[in-house]
Motif scaffolding. Structure first.
Motif, mmCIF file in Angstrom:
data_model
loop_
_atom_site.group_PDB
_atom_site.id
_atom_site.type_symbol
_atom_site.label_atom_id
_atom_site.label_comp_id
_atom_site.label_asym_id
_atom_site.label_seq_id
_atom_site.Cartn_x
_atom_site.Cartn_y
_atom_site.Cartn_z
ATOM 1 N N ALA A 113 16.635 27.035 51.145
ATOM 2 C CA ALA A 113 17.852 27.842 51.015
ATOM 3 C C ALA A 113 18.037 28.744 52.230
ATOM 4 C CB ALA A 113 17.811 28.679 49.743
ATOM 5 N N GLY A 114 17.297 28.479 53.280
ATOM 6 C CA GLY A 114 17.398 29.291 54.495
ATOM 7 C C GLY A 114 18.451 28.740 55.439
ATOM 8 N N GLU A 115 18.180 28.863 56.724
ATOM 9 C CA GLU A 115 19.069 28.297 57.737
ATOM 10 C C GLU A 115 18.883 26.780 57.746
ATOM 11 O OE1 GLU A 115 21.306 29.722 60.039
ATOM 12 O OE2 GLU A 115 21.083 31.453 58.718
ATOM 13 N N PRO A 116 19.963 26.032 57.966
ATOM 14 C CA PRO A 116 19.798 24.570 58.049
ATOM 15 C C PRO A 116 18.919 24.182 59.236
ATOM 16 C CG PRO A 116 22.147 25.194 58.094
ATOM 17 C CD PRO A 116 21.345 26.457 58.137
ATOM 18 N N ALA A 117 18.106 23.165 59.038
ATOM 19 C CA ALA A 117 17.312 22.616 60.137
ATOM 20 C C ALA A 117 18.243 21.962 61.153
ATOM 21 C CB ALA A 117 16.304 21.606 59.610
ATOM 22 N N TYR A 118 19.303 21.302 60.644
ATOM 23 C CA TYR A 118 20.338 20.751 61.513
ATOM 24 C C TYR A 118 21.586 20.450 60.698
ATOM 25 C CZ TYR A 118 18.760 16.057 60.003
ATOM 26 O OH TYR A 118 18.400 14.955 59.282
ATOM 27 N N LEU A 119 22.690 20.268 61.420
ATOM 28 C CA LEU A 119 23.990 19.947 60.825
ATOM 29 C C LEU A 119 24.465 18.608 61.366
ATOM 30 C CD1 LEU A 119 25.750 23.378 61.432
ATOM 31 C CD2 LEU A 119 24.896 22.541 59.228
ATOM 32 N N VAL A 120 25.201 17.885 60.525
ATOM 33 C CA VAL A 120 25.860 16.661 60.969
ATOM 34 C C VAL A 120 27.337 16.821 60.653
ATOM 35 C CG1 VAL A 120 26.028 14.163 60.728
ATOM 36 C CG2 VAL A 120 23.793 15.287 60.506
ATOM 37 N N HIS A 121 28.176 16.619 61.677
ATOM 38 C CA HIS A 121 29.627 16.730 61.512
ATOM 39 C C HIS A 121 30.286 15.923 62.619
ATOM 40 C CE1 HIS A 121 29.457 19.754 64.723
ATOM 41 N NE2 HIS A 121 28.450 20.292 64.047
ATOM 42 N N PHE A 122 31.587 16.127 62.841
ATOM 43 C CA PHE A 122 32.345 15.303 63.783
ATOM 44 C C PHE A 122 31.822 15.347 65.213
ATOM 45 C CE2 PHE A 122 34.267 19.446 63.973
ATOM 46 C CZ PHE A 122 34.534 19.622 65.316
ATOM 47 N N ASP A 123 31.096 16.348 65.582
ATOM 48 C CA ASP A 123 30.673 16.505 66.969
ATOM 49 C C ASP A 123 29.158 16.436 67.124
ATOM 50 O OD1 ASP A 123 31.237 16.848 69.648
ATOM 51 O OD2 ASP A 123 31.259 19.034 69.546
ATOM 52 N N SER A 124 28.461 15.897 66.120
ATOM 53 C CA SER A 124 27.005 15.824 66.198
ATOM 54 C C SER A 124 26.503 14.679 65.329
ATOM 55 C CB SER A 124 26.387 17.142 65.721
ATOM 56 O OG SER A 124 26.594 17.292 64.337
ATOM 57 N N ARG A 125 25.214 14.465 65.373
ATOM 58 C CA ARG A 125 24.589 13.438 64.530
ATOM 59 C C ARG A 125 23.194 13.899 64.157
ATOM 60 N NH1 ARG A 125 20.963 10.340 67.367
ATOM 61 N NH2 ARG A 125 21.221 8.525 66.052
ATOM 62 N N SER A 126 22.595 13.228 63.171
ATOM 63 C CA SER A 126 21.230 13.590 62.810
ATOM 64 C C SER A 126 20.280 13.082 63.890
ATOM 65 C CB SER A 126 20.855 13.021 61.441
ATOM 66 O OG SER A 126 20.795 11.613 61.468
ATOM 67 N N PRO A 127 19.230 13.835 64.190
ATOM 68 C CA PRO A 127 18.323 13.432 65.267
ATOM 69 C C PRO A 127 17.609 12.112 64.996
ATOM 70 C CG PRO A 127 17.644 15.547 64.283
ATOM 71 C CD PRO A 127 18.892 15.114 63.607
#
Length: 175
Positions: free
Chosen positions: A42-56
């Motif tokens: 429930a903390g900060e996201p490790a990463y985000l996926v949206h229109f300008d990014s992808r999962s590592p």
């Protein structure tokens, strides 16, 4: 939960809406996935996926991105391969944000909105955003890891009055 229940493995989140009419601001809705670590679900996201990014690691992919809602059927689509997510991740929250570049737009201002979550041909969840019509962004579904290889989902339609960037910081916060 029974050990015979493998939960959800690979899901698709599909979003649709109609384009703006009458010269109003363009309606651009975006699917956003926030991935949280097992140590701080429930903390900060490790990463985000949206229109300008992808999962590592390639486990979460935005397959289709529309800026206007023009066309027939689904306007945006995201695939989440939960069964491939590393054990370091324990929670994924998926939400929808409306770009606010042309003035304030809420879900109630956008015609024919809808989100569908499905695994293969099985529909898991569907919503039309009427419950959050005065919001500019909303969470729609949450996936949590229960055991080493079992993911479960629940609908979490919750509206926010925030721009997309602020929404990414709020969407996974405890309710």
């Amino acid at each position: 939960m029974s050990s015979l229940n493998k939960g959800v493995e690979k899901v698709e989140v599909a979003l649709k809406w109609d384009p703006s009419t009458g010269g109003g601001p363009v309606h651009d809705l975006d699917i956003i996935a926030a991935v949280y670590g097992a140590e701080a679900p429930a903390g900060e996201p490790a990463y985000l996926v949206h229109f300008d990014s992808r999962s590592p690691d390639g486990t979460i992919t935005l397959n289709r991105d529309s800026r206007t809602g023009q066309g027939l059927g689904i306007d945006e689509s995201m695939t989440l391969e939960l069964n491939r997510l590393a054990p370091a991740y324990a929670r994924v929250v998926v939400g929808i944000a409306i770009q606010q570049g042309g003035g304030r737009v809420t879900f109630g201002d956008v015609a024919n909105t809808g989100v569908i979550v499905k695994e293969g041909y099985e529909e898991l969840f569907r919503d039309d955003f009427t419950g959050v019509r005065d919001s500019t962004s909303a969470t729609v579904v949450e996936f949590t890891r229960e055991g080493p290889s079992t993911w479960v989902y629940k609908s979490v339609v919750r509206g926010f009055d925030s721009d997309p960037e602020s929404f990414t910081r709020l969407m996974g916060a405890p309710r």
